[in-house]
Scaffold this active site. Structure first.
Site, PDB file in Angstrom:
ATOM      1  N   HIS A   1      -6.455  -2.179  -1.894  1.00 41.68           N
ATOM      2  CA  HIS A   1      -5.602  -3.352  -2.141  1.00 41.68           C
ATOM      3  C   HIS A   1      -5.075  -4.012  -0.864  1.00 41.68           C
ATOM      4  O   HIS A   1      -4.502  -5.089  -0.931  1.00 41.68           O
ATOM      5  CB  HIS A   1      -4.469  -3.022  -3.122  1.00 41.68           C
ATOM      6  CG  HIS A   1      -3.385  -2.128  -2.611  1.00 41.68           C
ATOM      7  ND1 HIS A   1      -3.508  -0.755  -2.562  1.00 41.68           N
ATOM      8  CD2 HIS A   1      -2.142  -2.399  -2.158  1.00 41.68           C
ATOM      9  CE1 HIS A   1      -2.387  -0.240  -2.099  1.00 41.68           C
ATOM     10  NE2 HIS A   1      -1.537  -1.218  -1.839  1.00 41.68           N
ATOM     11  N   HIS A   2      -5.276  -3.379   0.295  1.00 42.08           N
ATOM     12  CA  HIS A   2      -4.865  -4.028   1.548  1.00 42.08           C
ATOM     13  C   HIS A   2      -6.053  -4.457   2.413  1.00 42.08           C
ATOM     14  O   HIS A   2      -5.892  -4.767   3.592  1.00 42.08           O
ATOM     15  CB  HIS A   2      -3.936  -3.110   2.360  1.00 42.08           C
ATOM     16  CG  HIS A   2      -2.557  -3.025   1.787  1.00 42.08           C
ATOM     17  ND1 HIS A   2      -1.673  -4.086   1.820  1.00 42.08           N
ATOM     18  CD2 HIS A   2      -1.919  -2.018   1.131  1.00 42.08           C
ATOM     19  CE1 HIS A   2      -0.530  -3.723   1.222  1.00 42.08           C
ATOM     20  NE2 HIS A   2      -0.658  -2.474   0.791  1.00 42.08           N
TER      21      HIS A   2
ATOM     22  N   HIS B   1      -0.944   1.031  -7.597  1.00 40.84           N
ATOM     23  CA  HIS B   1      -1.500   0.681  -6.287  1.00 40.84           C
ATOM     24  C   HIS B   1      -0.780   1.348  -5.118  1.00 40.84           C
ATOM     25  O   HIS B   1      -1.384   1.744  -4.154  1.00 40.84           O
ATOM     26  CB  HIS B   1      -1.502  -0.847  -6.102  1.00 40.84           C
ATOM     27  CG  HIS B   1      -0.148  -1.464  -6.051  1.00 40.84           C
ATOM     28  ND1 HIS B   1       0.628  -1.644  -7.180  1.00 40.84           N
ATOM     29  CD2 HIS B   1       0.607  -1.910  -5.017  1.00 40.84           C
ATOM     30  CE1 HIS B   1       1.775  -2.193  -6.829  1.00 40.84           C
ATOM     31  NE2 HIS B   1       1.803  -2.356  -5.529  1.00 40.84           N
ATOM     32  N   ASP B   2       0.549   1.479  -5.225  1.00 41.71           N
ATOM     33  CA  ASP B   2       1.314   2.011  -4.082  1.00 41.71           C
ATOM     34  C   ASP B   2       1.730   3.471  -4.259  1.00 41.71           C
ATOM     35  O   ASP B   2       2.651   3.931  -3.585  1.00 41.71           O
ATOM     36  CB  ASP B   2       2.566   1.147  -3.856  1.00 41.71           C
ATOM     37  CG  ASP B   2       2.297  -0.003  -2.892  1.00 41.71           C
ATOM     38  OD1 ASP B   2       1.257   0.025  -2.202  1.00 41.71           O
ATOM     39  OD2 ASP B   2       3.124  -0.929  -2.837  1.00 41.71           O
TER      40      ASP B   2
ATOM     41  N   LYS C   1       2.638   5.725  -1.407  1.00 39.25           N
ATOM     42  CA  LYS C   1       3.865   5.602  -0.612  1.00 39.25           C
ATOM     43  C   LYS C   1       4.755   6.843  -0.760  1.00 39.25           C
ATOM     44  O   LYS C   1       5.693   7.006   0.013  1.00 39.25           O
ATOM     45  CB  LYS C   1       4.621   4.335  -1.004  1.00 39.25           C
ATOM     46  CG  LYS C   1       3.971   3.093  -0.409  1.00 39.25           C
ATOM     47  CD  LYS C   1       4.835   1.867  -0.551  1.00 39.25           C
ATOM     48  CE  LYS C   1       4.195   0.689   0.173  1.00 39.25           C
ATOM     49  NZ  LYS C   1       4.856  -0.574  -0.176  1.00 39.25           N
TER      50      LYS C   1
ATOM     51  N   ASP D   1      -0.258  -9.306  -5.354  1.00 41.05           N
ATOM     52  CA  ASP D   1       0.696  -8.535  -4.541  1.00 41.05           C
ATOM     53  C   ASP D   1       1.447  -9.473  -3.585  1.00 41.05           C
ATOM     54  O   ASP D   1       2.673  -9.404  -3.450  1.00 41.05           O
ATOM     55  CB  ASP D   1      -0.081  -7.471  -3.734  1.00 41.05           C
ATOM     56  CG  ASP D   1       0.789  -6.296  -3.300  1.00 41.05           C
ATOM     57  OD1 ASP D   1       1.891  -6.115  -3.852  1.00 41.05           O
ATOM     58  OD2 ASP D   1       0.357  -5.553  -2.393  1.00 41.05           O
TER      59      ASP D   1
ATOM     60  N   HIS E   1      -1.008   4.604   3.246  1.00 41.25           N
ATOM     61  CA  HIS E   1      -0.689   4.806   1.830  1.00 41.25           C
ATOM     62  C   HIS E   1      -1.851   4.552   0.854  1.00 41.25           C
ATOM     63  O   HIS E   1      -1.937   5.251  -0.151  1.00 41.25           O
ATOM     64  CB  HIS E   1       0.613   4.070   1.415  1.00 41.25           C
ATOM     65  CG  HIS E   1       0.452   2.601   1.195  1.00 41.25           C
ATOM     66  ND1 HIS E   1       0.643   1.672   2.184  1.00 41.25           N
ATOM     67  CD2 HIS E   1       0.132   1.893   0.086  1.00 41.25           C
ATOM     68  CE1 HIS E   1       0.436   0.454   1.691  1.00 41.25           C
ATOM     69  NE2 HIS E   1       0.136   0.569   0.419  1.00 41.25           N
TER      70      HIS E   1
HETATM   71 FE   LIG Z   1       0.391  -1.310  -0.792  1.00 40.90          FE
END
Ligand SMILES: [Fe+2]
Length: 247
Positions: A162-163, A109-110, A113, A191, A138
């Protein structure tokens, strides 16, 4: 018909019957061979599919670990959150077994970043507006990185969304309600649960029951009410066991 002719006819019929029976028996043996061959092919295909899935999983884990290696503080966040996410996905009724890509999405998911500088990512004081704008990129960076990786399938939707928030106030696309892919709505809760129950430079970890109270407060605003209802059916001891299993 004379007796001799009748006997000839009977003999000829018997001979034809015997020939037909031989043919049928031979056809049956042939069919049995085909069936055995087919079973063998299916078995080999199953083994190959399992091998392929294992190698996909190791590739995804390698990539996820490479991202996590930067951040000693949240260590193993991706694995914990993937374990919580799978548990919540099952409770929500998502068929995780039918879409293994969901787990890949949870783990990655990240990944975006990698495009955010350390100085911003690990800053312990408040972010400036520009810095925050960069951090919120991201999910888009992540989905761009993974765009051409076909085997990730719908897992890529988790990376991008996801955000997002149930009320539409999230990012990057401001989607709301059921327009947000279900796996991403499930993941958002997982999360938050890991974020709240992990030590951060600016606050200590909260116990799971306190994290649950906090998450519950955002039912219908940040989080999908149906996912929160599913979360309520999973006891805190399950999440503690999953967290301890990842260590
Ligand atoms: Fe994230």
């Amino acid at each position: 018909m004379t007796p001799t002719t009748r006997q000839d006819t009977v003999a000829s019929l018997r001979a034809r019957l015997a020939a037909t029976e031989r043919q049928a028996a031979s056809r049956q043996r042939q069919l049995e061979r085909y069936a055995a061959d087919l079973r063998e092919v299916f078995k080999q295909e199953r083994v190959r599919a399992q091998e392929l899935r294992r190698s996909y999983m190791s590739t995804v884990r390698a990539l996820s670990n490479a991202v996590e290696a930067r951040d000693a503080y949240t260590g193993k966040h991706a694995e914990r959150v993937a374990a919580y996410g799978l548990e919540l996905a099952r409770a929500t009724g998502l068929d995780v077994a039918a879409s293994p890509q969901i787990e890949f999405g949870f783990l990655l998911h990240d990944v975006g970043k990698v495009g955010v500088p350390d100085a911003i990512l690990f800053k312990t004081s408040a972010l400036t507006q520009e810095e925050y704008a960069l951090v919120t990129k991201h999910p888009v960076i992540g989905s761009e990185i993974l765009r051409d990786v076909d085997f990730l399938g719908d897992g890529k939707l988790v990376v991008r969304h996801h955000h997002e928030r149930w009320d539409g106030a999230g990012y990057p696309d401001g989607l709301s309600g059921e327009a947000i892919p279900l796996a991403a709505r499930v993941f958002a809760v997982a999360d938050a649960l890991d974020a709240l129950t992990t030590d951060r430079p600016y606050r200590p970890a909260r116990p799971f029951p306190a994290a649950r109270d906090e998450i519950r407060r955002h039912r219908g605003t940040q989080f999908d009410p149906a996912v929160i209802d599913a979360y309520e059916t999973v006891g805190d001891e399950t999440f503690v066991r999953l967290r301890d299993g990842v260590r």
